[in-house]
Design an enzyme around this catalytic site. Structure first.
Site, mmCIF file in Angstrom:
data_model
loop_
_atom_site.group_PDB
_atom_site.id
_atom_site.type_symbol
_atom_site.label_atom_id
_atom_site.label_comp_id
_atom_site.label_asym_id
_atom_site.label_seq_id
_atom_site.Cartn_x
_atom_site.Cartn_y
_atom_site.Cartn_z
ATOM 1 N N ASP A 9 0.838 -1.195 0.000
ATOM 2 C CA ASP A 9 0.000 0.000 0.000
ATOM 3 C C ASP A 9 0.881 1.256 0.000
ATOM 4 O O ASP A 9 2.038 1.208 0.424
ATOM 5 C CB ASP A 9 -0.879 -0.053 1.258
ATOM 6 C CG ASP A 9 -1.821 1.123 1.362
ATOM 7 O OD1 ASP A 9 -2.313 1.595 0.321
ATOM 8 O OD2 ASP A 9 -2.081 1.563 2.504
ATOM 9 N N ASP A 11 -0.305 5.007 0.961
ATOM 10 C CA ASP A 11 -0.539 5.986 2.024
ATOM 11 C C ASP A 11 -0.466 5.351 3.406
ATOM 12 O O ASP A 11 -1.106 4.331 3.661
ATOM 13 C CB ASP A 11 -1.903 6.660 1.837
ATOM 14 C CG ASP A 11 -1.942 7.433 0.535
ATOM 15 O OD1 ASP A 11 -0.914 8.024 0.177
ATOM 16 O OD2 ASP A 11 -2.988 7.433 -0.132
#
Lengths: 177, 177
Positions: A9, A11
């Site tokens: 991922d 963020d």
């Protein structure tokens, strides 16, 4: 031997949008949220009623994601992971359409060893399958993900997790030994 | 009952970039490729040596994907598919980073019934799983795709296919009966 697929991922895992969100909010409303105030919560649930849309506006501002701080040790560890695994960066960016090019450019700048084939900007992650996923949102750990590694972020600190890492050194210890 | 997951490709399935590519090429090089000349081939393999990079430049021009013609009947059939299936639009757009926002805006304009959660702009489609995929590139039909439907495009007309559709009316007959 075929490499395992590893989904990472962006963020709150590779990049830090929370510090910038808090800084912009403090600039506009003279209130700087502390780590304690947002522990176990989403920033949108902590700000006064009606201010969640302001956070959305920040996140959809062209340029917001372009100069985010890279999480400590993320570059060095990702470089090694990229040798050992079939790595893909998958970000649920579609909620913020103005972030798309910024996120691509940010990856090009800080993670130039990743190819365009390894980047995926999606809406829901429920169509994404992988052997391993590193994410700060446990909602993304569906049945198509074999090994689920929760990356600690302020909002998930009280959540149970199959496996949890608090930083990129811990990712390295888990996946590069 | 849980809806089946249906992945739909954009270029040469929902949108027509080939007509525009040929038009731009004709504008710059005074040569209009016919359907016969590109049958069973990729445009990049048909143009003179060294001109493939010109096609890439066209495709990465901001705005190129913003006003593409919608394939005939795509909107009406997609609207019905969106009721019956768990639909996602998945486009391997990352090779052309300037296309990202254009593709999002194009979908918003022509397919406003699709939510941002249903859009995925990726590099490789090999991390995407689905019950059904409609795509013009058979290379995207990996083991994680259960039912593989090849949408006819100039480059794939001589390829074998598990299932093939030549237009959106045929998609409707296959998936909406």
């Amino acid at each position: 031997m075929k490499k395992l697929t590893l989904i990472v991922d962006m963020d709150e895992v590779m990049a830090d949008p929370i510090t910038k969100l808090r800084t912009w909010y403090a600039r506009d409303f003279n209130k700087q949220y502390t780590d304690e105030e947002i522990a176990g919560k989403h920033l949108a649930d902590v700000v006064p009623a009606g201010h969640a849309s302001i956070l959305y506006q920040y996140l959809n501002t062209p340029g917001f994601f372009r100069d985010l701080v890279v999480m400590q040790d993320a570059v060095e560890v990702m470089k090694c992971l990229n040798e050992k695994y079939d790595v893909y960066v998958v970000s649920a960016a579609m909620e913020f359409p103005n972030s798309l090019k910024d996120k691509y450019d940010w990856l090009q700048e800080h993670f130039p060893f990743l190819q365009w084939q390894q980047i995926c900007l999606c809406g829901s992650k429920h169509i994404i399958s992988a052997d391993i996923m590193i994410d700060d949102h446990s909602r993304n750990f569906h049945a198509g993900i074999h090994r689920k590694i929760l990356f600690t972020s302020h909002h998930n600190i009280y959540e149970p997790a199959d496996e949890r890492v608090n930083n990129w050194q811990e990712v390295a210890r888990l996946l590069l030994k």
